[in-house]
Design a protein around this motif. Structure first.
Motif, mmCIF file in Angstrom:
data_model
loop_
_atom_site.group_PDB
_atom_site.id
_atom_site.type_symbol
_atom_site.label_atom_id
_atom_site.label_comp_id
_atom_site.label_asym_id
_atom_site.label_seq_id
_atom_site.Cartn_x
_atom_site.Cartn_y
_atom_site.Cartn_z
ATOM 1 N N ILE A 168 0.791 -1.434 0.223
ATOM 2 C CA ILE A 168 -0.102 -0.095 0.086
ATOM 3 C C ILE A 168 0.830 0.972 -0.186
ATOM 4 O O ILE A 168 0.858 1.975 -1.084
ATOM 5 C CB ILE A 168 -1.196 0.237 1.525
ATOM 6 C CG1 ILE A 168 -1.705 -1.310 0.973
ATOM 7 C CG2 ILE A 168 -1.978 1.161 2.174
ATOM 8 C CD1 ILE A 168 -3.244 -1.211 2.007
ATOM 9 N N ARG A 169 2.142 1.587 0.636
ATOM 10 C CA ARG A 169 3.090 2.662 0.615
ATOM 11 C C ARG A 169 3.107 2.524 -0.801
ATOM 12 O O ARG A 169 3.536 3.877 -0.669
ATOM 13 C CB ARG A 169 3.716 1.861 1.573
ATOM 14 C CG ARG A 169 3.746 2.346 3.069
ATOM 15 C CD ARG A 169 5.140 1.494 3.858
ATOM 16 N NE ARG A 169 5.026 1.738 5.352
ATOM 17 C CZ ARG A 169 5.423 2.597 6.367
ATOM 18 N NH1 ARG A 169 5.761 3.716 5.648
ATOM 19 N NH2 ARG A 169 5.177 2.742 7.321
ATOM 20 N N LEU A 170 3.725 1.474 -0.941
ATOM 21 C CA LEU A 170 3.972 1.594 -2.696
ATOM 22 C C LEU A 170 3.072 1.875 -4.201
ATOM 23 O O LEU A 170 3.543 2.205 -4.729
ATOM 24 C CB LEU A 170 5.176 -0.003 -3.026
ATOM 25 C CG LEU A 170 6.458 -0.312 -2.746
ATOM 26 C CD1 LEU A 170 6.990 -1.703 -2.864
ATOM 27 C CD2 LEU A 170 7.222 0.805 -2.481
ATOM 28 N N ASN B 138 5.531 7.142 -4.693
ATOM 29 C CA ASN B 138 4.365 6.762 -4.122
ATOM 30 C C ASN B 138 4.544 6.912 -3.020
ATOM 31 O O ASN B 138 3.572 7.002 -1.717
ATOM 32 C CB ASN B 138 4.730 5.412 -4.686
ATOM 33 C CG ASN B 138 3.420 5.732 -5.974
ATOM 34 O OD1 ASN B 138 3.018 6.440 -6.479
ATOM 35 N ND2 ASN B 138 3.896 4.555 -6.872
ATOM 36 N N GLU B 139 5.582 6.133 -1.829
ATOM 37 C CA GLU B 139 6.108 6.727 -0.500
ATOM 38 C C GLU B 139 6.146 7.698 -0.285
ATOM 39 O O GLU B 139 5.390 7.578 0.658
ATOM 40 C CB GLU B 139 7.646 5.562 -0.161
ATOM 41 C CG GLU B 139 7.353 3.948 -0.477
ATOM 42 C CD GLU B 139 8.992 3.517 -0.100
ATOM 43 O OE1 GLU B 139 8.733 2.512 1.094
ATOM 44 O OE2 GLU B 139 9.870 3.572 -0.954
ATOM 45 N N PHE B 140 6.566 8.858 -0.717
ATOM 46 C CA PHE B 140 6.794 10.185 -0.396
ATOM 47 C C PHE B 140 5.483 10.733 -0.052
ATOM 48 O O PHE B 140 4.488 10.860 0.888
ATOM 49 C CB PHE B 140 6.913 10.535 -1.475
ATOM 50 C CG PHE B 140 7.088 12.191 -0.777
ATOM 51 C CD1 PHE B 140 8.405 12.816 -0.058
ATOM 52 C CD2 PHE B 140 6.321 13.490 -1.724
ATOM 53 C CE1 PHE B 140 8.798 13.923 0.776
ATOM 54 C CE2 PHE B 140 7.275 15.120 -0.888
ATOM 55 C CZ PHE B 140 7.807 14.990 -0.118
ATOM 56 N N ASP B 141 3.983 10.109 -1.332
ATOM 57 C CA ASP B 141 2.829 10.636 -0.728
ATOM 58 C C ASP B 141 1.920 10.038 0.159
ATOM 59 O O ASP B 141 2.052 10.747 0.415
ATOM 60 C CB ASP B 141 2.722 10.117 -2.239
ATOM 61 C CG ASP B 141 2.431 11.694 -2.880
ATOM 62 O OD1 ASP B 141 2.881 12.622 -3.113
ATOM 63 O OD2 ASP B 141 2.211 11.256 -4.559
ATOM 64 N N TYR B 142 2.609 8.812 0.070
ATOM 65 C CA TYR B 142 2.279 7.802 1.161
ATOM 66 C C TYR B 142 2.174 8.471 2.603
ATOM 67 O O TYR B 142 1.354 8.575 3.817
ATOM 68 C CB TYR B 142 2.473 6.553 0.974
ATOM 69 C CG TYR B 142 1.322 5.820 2.447
ATOM 70 C CD1 TYR B 142 0.252 5.018 2.288
ATOM 71 C CD2 TYR B 142 2.156 5.366 3.286
ATOM 72 C CE1 TYR B 142 0.038 4.469 3.351
ATOM 73 C CE2 TYR B 142 1.502 4.490 4.977
ATOM 74 C CZ TYR B 142 0.498 4.388 4.209
ATOM 75 O OH TYR B 142 0.106 3.413 5.727
ATOM 76 N N ALA B 143 3.589 8.640 2.796
ATOM 77 C CA ALA B 143 4.210 9.290 4.390
ATOM 78 C C ALA B 143 2.819 10.895 4.688
ATOM 79 O O ALA B 143 3.037 10.585 5.701
ATOM 80 C CB ALA B 143 5.529 9.511 4.348
#
Length: 691
Positions: A164-166, A460-465
C-alpha cells in the motif's frame, strides 16, 4: 471517499466567466486626435470559437433540436472528428488536456537545461527508455523477491502494508481523510479492493462482451506471470481469476458504495478485527505507519468480513501471485517495454479500446507532474494563468452563488426551517479558483535522473507518508485534490468548497471575448454544477460545517427523494449501447448537479443583464446561445469499450445524455420551439425540477 465529486472523470473527471461588467474590457479606440494621421482603433478581440463563442460549423441542422439537442448542436463535429489513435475518447476536455501538457512540456524543457533541476531530472528519467530496457527487472527484484519469499500468512499483513505504501493494490484499500461526522479531524479509512478489472460486473456479468473481456484479462494475468519468469502461468492465472471472482461476489455494487450514509461505519480496531477475523487488520494498521489509531472508518463492512474470509482460506501461493501481478501492473510504465506493452494491451486497448499508447514525452509529462505536482504547478500558473482570468472567475462564482441563494427561497417543496439552514450552508462556501493559496513542500522527495523505477517508488512512498502524516493534525484547508493543469473541477463536501483548476478556465468553457450567454452556459453551468453537488443526493447530507448529519426535515427528504426517483427513471431509459443503459442511481449525483447547475447558471445570466434586453447575435437569441454553450463543452466521441466501461463504472452520464438534461428546463422549450411529439419533449408536469 464520498466527499469529493468531480465534474468529469478527466481523461483520465469534470472555470469562470462573469457578468458583462466584470469581463476584461475589449480594446477601445485611442482618443480622437486633431491630426489626420491618428491611429485607427484596435479591433475588438474575437472569441476562439465562432462569432460569439460557439462553433456553429459543428452543428447538424438536419436534426431537430427537440429530437436530439446534442446532435443538433454537435452532430457535424461528432461526424467529422476522429478519435486520435492514442485516446479512448476525444472531446473538449481532451483538447484542453493536450494543450495543458504541451504547455507543461515547455516548462519542463526549460527546467531540463538546468542540471540541478529535479523537474528536469524526473522527466529525463522517464525519457531514458534505453536505460530502463538495459536494467530489465533488476531494480524491481528486491520488492518482487519479498513477495516471492513470503512463506507464511503471518507475514501477509506487513507485506500488504508495504504494498500500500508503494501504491500497489491489495484486497483492502485505505487512506487518511476527513471524518465525515467530525470534519475537523482526520481518520484512517478503509474500502473494498482486490479486483484487477474495473468493477464486479466484469467478473459476474453474463454479457458476451464482458465475458470476452474476462477471457482477455485471464490471458493478461498469464502473460504477466510468464514475463516475470514464473512457471505454470496458465493455472496460476486461473487461480487468481477465481479468487477475484469470489471477491467480486463479496463486493458492494458501485451504487451501494456511493451512499454516504451506508458507507459511514466507524469501528474500533478491535471491532474491525472481530468483524473480519480472517485477516490481521491490527497488524496491517501497525505496519502502515498510522500511529495512534484507535478507530477507523470501513466503507463496506460486510464485504470486509467476506473478503477477509476469502484471504484466510486462499492458498498463500495464490495471494502471492495476485500481489506479484498487481506489482507488475502498478509499475509497468517504469519497467522494460514488454511489461509496459502488455499492461497497455489490456488496460488501454481491451478495456478502453485505445489502439496506440501515447508517445513517451506525454507520459513523461504525466509522470513528472505526478511526482512533483506542486513544483511544476507553481511555474505553470505563473506563466499561463493571468490575474484577470482569476478575477473574472471569482466574480462569476459570486454571481452563481447569489443565484443559488435566490433560488432556495423559491423552492415550493422545501420547508422554511430547512431553507434557513440551506442559506447558512451556502454562506459557508469556500470557492477555490486557479491554484492553491500555498504549495506543498516537495523537497524531501529524492529524484535521480538515472533511476526511473526508484523515482516512481519513492514518489509513491513520499505521497503515502504525506497522507498518513495528517493523522492528529488540523485539517489542511488549503490543500487541493487536483493540480492547476487539470481539466476538471470538483466539490469537496467535508471542506464545503468548490474547486476550479486554472486549466479549465479556457475556451470553450470560458472565453473572455465570447458572448456572456455562452460563458454562462459553459463554465457558469460547470460552476453551478459543482456548487449544487453540495445539495445533490449525497452532498445534501452534509451540513454547513461539512458534517454528515440529518439537517433536513423528514418531509423535505421525502419531497426531494420523489424528485430524484423521477430523474433516475428518466436516465434509466437511455441506452447508449445495446444492452447497456445509463444507471440512474449510479449517475444520480452528477445528473442532479447538471440539472441544478444549468438552472442556477441561467438565473445568474439573466440577473447579470441588469434588466436590459440581451442582443440577438447572428440570428441567435441569448437563451439559444446559453444552451449552445452547454452543449459545446460536452462534445465528445467515445470508443465502444470506453463507453461500455463508463456505463458500468462512471458516476457521470455520457455526454449526449448530459446535454439532454435541457429537456427538464422550461426556457429551453421556447428557445428552440420544441413541440409535443418530438423525442426530447416532456410535458410541463413531467419535467423534473429540483433546484
Amino acid at each position: 471517499m464520498h466527499k469529493i465529486t468531480a465534474v468529469l472523470l478527466a481523461t483520465s473527471a469534470l472555470a469562470g466567466c462573469t457578468s458583462q461588467s466584470a469581463l476584461p474590457p475589449a480594446a477601445v479606440a485611442a482618443p480622437a486626435m486633431a491630426e489626420a494621421t491618428a491611429p485607427e482603433a484596435a479591433p475588438a478581440p474575437k472569441p476562439q470559437y465562432g462569432a460569439y463563442g460557439f462553433d456553429v460549423t459543428g452543428m447538424d441542422r438536419s436534426v431537430a433540436p427537440g429530437d436530439n439537442f446534442y446532435q443538433f448542436s454537435n452532430g457535424t463535429w461528432a461526424r467529422n472528428t476522429a478519435i486520435p489513435a492514442d485516446k479512448s475518447n476525444y472531446g473538449m476536455f481532451t483538447v484542453l488536456d493536450d494543450l495543458s501538457r504541451e504547455r507543461t512540456r515547455t516548462i519542463i524543457d526549460e527546467q531540463s537545461k538546468d542540471p540541478n533541476s529535479r523537474i528536469g531530472a524526473a522527466y529525463a528519467s522517464f525519457m531514458d527508455e534505453a536505460g530502463v530496457e538495459a536494467k530489465g527487472l533488476t531494480p524491481f527484484e528486491p520488492w518482487l523477491g519479498k513477495v516471492r519469499g513470503l512463506n507464511n500468512k503471518k507475514g501477509l499483513a506487513p507485506l500488504y502494508a508495504q504494498a500500500i505504501r508503494l501504491g500497489i493494490g491489495t484486497p483492502f484499500g485505505g487512506f487518511v481523510g476527513q471524518d465525515d461526522k467530525a470534519p475537523d479531524q482526520y481518520i484512517l479509512q478503509f474500502f473494498q479492493a482486490g479486483l484487477g478489472m474495473p468493477d464486479r460486473d466484469y467478473y459476474l456479468s453474463k454479457d458476451a462482451k464482458l465475458a470476452e473481456t474476462k477471457a482477455k484479462y485471464l490471458q493478461h494475468v498469464t502473460n504477466m506471470l510468464r514475463l516475470a519468469g514464473e512457471q505454470n502461468p496458465e493455472a496460476r492465472a486461473q487461480a487468481i481469476l477465481n479468487l477475484e471472482t469470489a471477491i467480486a461476489q463479496a463486493s458492494w455494487t458501485k451504487i451501494e458504495s456511493r451512499d454516504a450514509t451506508k458507507t459511514y461505519n466507524k469501528l474500533t480496531v478491535a471491532e474491525l478485527a472481530r468483524k473480519a477475523p480472517g485477516f490481521d487488520f491490527p497488524g496491517l494498521i501497525r505496519e502502515s505507519g498510522a500511529q495512534g489509531v484507535s478507530s477507523v472508518l470501513v466503507a463496506q463492512p460486510s464485504a470486509f468480513t467476506k473478503i477477509a474470509s476469502l484471504v484466510n482460506k486462499a492458498p498463500l501461493g495464490v495471494l502471492k501471485d495476485q500481489l506479484l501481478v498487481r506489482s507488475l501492473d502498478a509499475y509497468a510504465s517504469y519497467l522494460p517495454s514488454a511489461f509496459d506493452k502488455e499492461n497497455f494491451a489490456f488496460y488501454g486497448t481491451t478495456l478502453s479500446g485505445t489502439p496506440e499508447q501515447e508517445v513517451r514525452w506525454k507520459r513523461a509529462v504525466n509522470f513528472t507532474v505526478g511526482a512533483l505536482g506542486d513544483d511544476v504547478s507553481k511555474l505553470y500558473v505563473a506563466r499561463f494563468f493571468p490575474p484577470e482570468t482569476k478575477a473574472a472567475a471569482d466574480q462569476l462564482v459570486h454571481n452563481v452563488i447569489q443565484a443559488m441563494d435566490r433560488r432556495i427561497d423559491k423552492l415550493e417543496w422545501m420547508s422554511p426551517e430547512t431553507k434557513v439552514k440551506a442559506h447558512a450552508k451556502l454562506a459557508a462556501f469556500t470557492p477555490k479558483i486557479g491554484y492553491p493559496s500555498q504549495w506543498r513542500d516537495m523537497s524531501g522527495l529524492v529524484i535521480d535522473r538515472n533511476d526511473l523505477l526508484g523515482n516512481a517508488m519513492r514518489s509513491n512512498e513520499f505521497d503515502y507518508a504525506y497522507n498518513v502524516g495528517k493523522l492528529g493534525k488540523p485539517i489542511y484547508k488549503w490543500e487541493w485534490g487536483m493540480t492547476p493543469m487539470t481539466i476538471n473541477a470538483y466539490a469537496n463536501f467535508g471542506m464545503v468548497e468548490i474547486v476550479f483548476p486554472a486549466a479549465i478556465l479556457q475556451p470553450p468553457f470560458f472565453d473572455p471575448n465570447a458572448d456572456p450567454a455562452v460563458n454562462y452556459g459553459g463554465i457558469g453551468a460547470v460552476i453551478g454544477h459543482e456548487l449544487s453537488h453540495h445539495f445533490d443526493d449525497q452532498g445534501a447530507k452534509y451540513d454547513k460545517e461539512g458534517r454528515l448529519s440529518d439537517w433536513w426535515t423528514p418531509a423535505d427528504v421525502a419531497a426531494f427523494n420523489s424528485r430524484l426517483d423521477r430523474l433516475g427513471k428518466q436516465y434509466d431509459a437511455y441506452e447508449p449501447l445495446p444492452g447497456f443503459h445509463v444507471q440512474g442511481k449510479l449517475t444520480m449525483g452528477e445528473n442532479v448537479a447538471d440539472l441544478a447547475g444549468l438552472t442556477v447558471a441561467h438565473d445568474a445570466y439573466i440577473a447579470s443583464l441588469g434588466g436590459k434586453e440581451p442582443p440577438v447575435i447572428d440570428g441567435t437569441t441569448a437563451d439559444q446561445r446559453f444552451y449552445f454553450g452547454w452543449a459545446q463543452v460536452w462534445r465528445r466521441n467515445y470508443r465502444e469499450p470506453n463507453l461500455r466501461q463508463r456505463l458500468l463504472t462512471d458516476a457521470h452520464s455520457p455526454s449526449e445524455q448530459r446535454v439532454s438534461t435541457v429537456r427538464n428546463l422550461d426556457p429551453w422549450y421556447p428557445a428552440f420551439n420544441v413541440q409535443p411529439g418530438q423525442k426530447l419533449y416532456l410535458a410541463p408536469a413531467d419535467r423534473v425540477r429540483i433546484w
